[in-house]
Scaffold this active site. Structure first.
Site, PDB file in Angstrom:
ATOM      1  N   ASP A 114     -13.770  12.728 -34.501  1.00 55.78           N
ATOM      2  CA  ASP A 114     -12.760  13.499 -33.771  1.00 55.78           C
ATOM      3  C   ASP A 114     -11.433  12.766 -33.592  1.00 55.78           C
ATOM      4  O   ASP A 114     -10.393  13.407 -33.480  1.00 55.78           O
ATOM      5  CB  ASP A 114     -13.273  13.863 -32.369  1.00 55.78           C
ATOM      6  CG  ASP A 114     -14.450  14.809 -32.408  1.00 55.78           C
ATOM      7  OD1 ASP A 114     -14.937  15.099 -33.518  1.00 55.78           O
ATOM      8  OD2 ASP A 114     -14.882  15.259 -31.339  1.00 55.78           O
ATOM      9  N   THR A 157     -18.351   9.929 -32.286  1.00 56.87           N
ATOM     10  CA  THR A 157     -17.348  10.893 -31.826  1.00 56.87           C
ATOM     11  C   THR A 157     -15.943  10.406 -32.152  1.00 56.87           C
ATOM     12  O   THR A 157     -15.080  11.180 -32.581  1.00 56.87           O
ATOM     13  CB  THR A 157     -17.485  11.119 -30.312  1.00 56.87           C
ATOM     14  OG1 THR A 157     -18.763  11.676 -30.031  1.00 56.87           O
ATOM     15  CG2 THR A 157     -16.412  12.060 -29.794  1.00 56.87           C
ATOM     16  N   CYS A 161      -1.727  -1.431   7.709  1.00 55.16           N
ATOM     17  CA  CYS A 161      -0.848  -0.270   7.551  1.00 55.16           C
ATOM     18  C   CYS A 161      -0.709   0.491   8.868  1.00 55.16           C
ATOM     19  O   CYS A 161       0.317   1.129   9.116  1.00 55.16           O
ATOM     20  CB  CYS A 161      -1.394   0.655   6.471  1.00 55.16           C
ATOM     21  SG  CYS A 161      -1.260  -0.013   4.802  1.00 55.16           S
ATOM     22  N   CYS A 201      -5.564   1.160   6.553  1.00 55.65           N
ATOM     23  CA  CYS A 201      -6.290  -0.049   6.954  1.00 55.65           C
ATOM     24  C   CYS A 201      -5.766  -0.586   8.281  1.00 55.65           C
ATOM     25  O   CYS A 201      -4.594  -0.398   8.638  1.00 55.65           O
ATOM     26  CB  CYS A 201      -6.186  -1.122   5.873  1.00 55.65           C
ATOM     27  SG  CYS A 201      -4.514  -1.752   5.591  1.00 55.65           S
ATOM     28  N   LEU A 238      -7.916  11.586 -25.623  1.00 50.22           N
ATOM     29  CA  LEU A 238      -8.488  11.206 -24.322  1.00 50.22           C
ATOM     30  C   LEU A 238      -7.414  10.914 -23.286  1.00 50.22           C
ATOM     31  O   LEU A 238      -7.612  10.118 -22.370  1.00 50.22           O
ATOM     32  CB  LEU A 238      -9.423   9.994 -24.470  1.00 50.22           C
ATOM     33  CG  LEU A 238     -10.542  10.139 -25.500  1.00 50.22           C
ATOM     34  CD1 LEU A 238     -11.372   8.860 -25.557  1.00 50.22           C
ATOM     35  CD2 LEU A 238     -11.426  11.332 -25.181  1.00 50.22           C
ATOM     36  N   GLU A 287       1.177   3.787   2.045  1.00 46.60           N
ATOM     37  CA  GLU A 287       1.840   4.137   3.301  1.00 46.60           C
ATOM     38  C   GLU A 287       3.126   3.332   3.508  1.00 46.60           C
ATOM     39  O   GLU A 287       4.138   3.868   3.960  1.00 46.60           O
ATOM     40  CB  GLU A 287       0.902   3.884   4.491  1.00 46.60           C
ATOM     41  CG  GLU A 287      -0.433   4.608   4.426  1.00 46.60           C
ATOM     42  CD  GLU A 287      -1.528   3.765   3.789  1.00 46.60           C
ATOM     43  OE1 GLU A 287      -1.304   3.211   2.692  1.00 46.60           O
ATOM     44  OE2 GLU A 287      -2.608   3.655   4.391  1.00 46.60           O
ATOM     45  N   ARG A 296      -9.809  13.572 -16.046  1.00 43.54           N
ATOM     46  CA  ARG A 296      -9.379  12.321 -16.681  1.00 43.54           C
ATOM     47  C   ARG A 296      -8.392  11.563 -15.792  1.00 43.54           C
ATOM     48  O   ARG A 296      -8.442  10.332 -15.695  1.00 43.54           O
ATOM     49  CB  ARG A 296      -8.723  12.613 -18.030  1.00 43.54           C
ATOM     50  CG  ARG A 296      -9.675  13.008 -19.133  1.00 43.54           C
ATOM     51  CD  ARG A 296      -8.899  13.365 -20.393  1.00 43.54           C
ATOM     52  NE  ARG A 296      -9.776  13.788 -21.487  1.00 43.54           N
ATOM     53  CZ  ARG A 296      -9.345  14.298 -22.624  1.00 43.54           C
ATOM     54  NH1 ARG A 296      -8.042  14.464 -22.825  1.00 43.54           N
ATOM     55  NH2 ARG A 296     -10.196  14.655 -23.575  1.00 43.54           N
ATOM     56  N   HIS A 341       0.836  -1.186   0.000  1.00 44.35           N
ATOM     57  CA  HIS A 341       0.000   0.000   0.000  1.00 44.35           C
ATOM     58  C   HIS A 341       0.878   1.247   0.000  1.00 44.35           C
ATOM     59  O   HIS A 341       2.087   1.185   0.260  1.00 44.35           O
ATOM     60  CB  HIS A 341      -0.920   0.004   1.214  1.00 44.35           C
ATOM     61  CG  HIS A 341      -2.001  -1.032   1.149  1.00 44.35           C
ATOM     62  ND1 HIS A 341      -3.013  -1.118   2.082  1.00 44.35           N
ATOM     63  CD2 HIS A 341      -2.227  -2.032   0.262  1.00 44.35           C
ATOM     64  CE1 HIS A 341      -3.827  -2.120   1.775  1.00 44.35           C
ATOM     65  NE2 HIS A 341      -3.364  -2.693   0.678  1.00 44.35           N
ATOM     66  N   ALA A 400     -19.601  19.849 -23.131  1.00 44.39           N
ATOM     67  CA  ALA A 400     -19.158  21.231 -23.295  1.00 44.39           C
ATOM     68  C   ALA A 400     -19.930  21.821 -24.466  1.00 44.39           C
ATOM     69  O   ALA A 400     -19.951  21.241 -25.556  1.00 44.39           O
ATOM     70  CB  ALA A 400     -17.660  21.285 -23.560  1.00 44.39           C
TER      71      ALA A 400
END
Length: 303
Positions: free
Chosen positions: A193, A189, A78, A69, A197, A46, A177, A44, A147
């Site tokens: 386009d 699209t 952790c 956790c 992304l 940490e 994103r 993890h 948009a």
């Protein structure tokens, strides 16, 4: 904490189905160690940050985006490692909604160290809202984003791309994103386009690109196809899906009310003619309005 949150975005493509977490060890204003969640079953955030800090972690502060956790899963607790390292104070960003964890990690830490919540004025809450939804519902949280120009168009009349929003909104889109497991666009699209992304204007990992096409779900209705795609994403442990929708995909998603959050960004640009979009009746609750540069932004939740 902001740096820890930035680190957490790099974990998104690695750690699923676990939540993405970032951690930073700091002493006297100097970063001694940092880390983010690794592949499922590995360390993890940490633990990595503490290992990087080594013995210098004693008397230091730990900033971690999610409650540590306090149970044995694929890895040891952790909380034990934090206390053993001699950390003086822990700043955490969000209480883990996982019933195995929630509150228990903080309770354990308070027996040995100082603990304080720091959520960056709600930014950490926004980051973990999808994880909370996924933990409770076992399906991805869906953010739908549109948009539009001031006169209601999302593309040129021939469906070619139209630069609508300003730089501030573009930066916010790339940040969004970086918070997501995948970005979904419709087949139309994609063909018109061919969008990248990707994450370019902020630091963060690229989300997976998904082209949603009914052709991939032969004989299924739109709703059946969409639900199957979400189920496939859930099986991969994806918590958050961003839909950058064109007119047709947006219309269909409104018809079946299959999203959690709707972002509508309106620029001051007027084009007079273009590709409009339309929404069906849907129970939306306005969460907030705000400005991004010259763009007026509205955030709705599906009620």
């Amino acid at each position: 904490m902001l740096h820890a949150l930035e680190l957490a975005t790099y974990a998104i493509q690695k750690c699923r189905p676990n939540p993405a977490v970032g951690a930073v060890v700091v002493k006297n204003g100097v970063i001694l160690g940092e880390g983010y969640t690794q592949e499922y079953g590995n360390s993890h955030a940490e633990i990595i940050a503490l290992k990087n800090a080594g013995e210098n972690a004693k008397g230091a502060e730990l900033y971690v985006t999610l409650e540590p956790c306090n149970h044995h899963g694929q890895t040891p607790p952790c909380t034990d490692a934090i206390i053993k390292a001699g950390i003086k104070k822990v700043y955490y960003g969000f209480l883990d909604p996982n019933p195995q964890v929630t509150g228990k990690g903080i309770e354990k830490l308070k027996e040995a160290v100082e603990v304080e919540k720091e959520n960056l004025n709600g930014l950490v809450d926004v980051f973990y809202e999808p994880y909370s939804w996924f933990a409770k519902n076992k399906t991805p949280f869906v953010t739908l984003k549109i948009a539009q120009t001031m006169d209601g168009f999302i593309a040129n009349s021939n469906k070619t791309p139209l630069r609508i929003t300003g730089e501030e909104s573009q930066i916010e889109l790339h940040r969004l994103r970086s918070f997501c497991d995948a970005v979904v666009v419709g087949g139309g699209t994609f063909r018109s386009d061919n969008p990248q992304l990707s994450v370019r204007k902020v630091k963060g990992a690229n989300p997976q690109k998904i082209i949603f096409s009914r052709a991939n779900f032969s004989g299924k209705t739109f709703e059946e196809s969409w639900r199957l795609m979400l189920a496939e994403c859930a099986e991969k442990g994806m918590h958050h899906i961003l839909v950058e929708a064109g007119a047709e995909l947006a219309k269909k998603l409104f018809e079946i009310s299959s999203f959690n959050r709707f972002l509508l960004w309106t620029s001051p640009l007027r084009v007079g003619n273009g590709l409009p979009w339309r929404s069906s009746d849907c129970n939306l609750a306005l969460r907030k309005t705000y400005m991004q540069g010259k763009d007026f932004c509205m955030e709705f939740a599906l009620d």
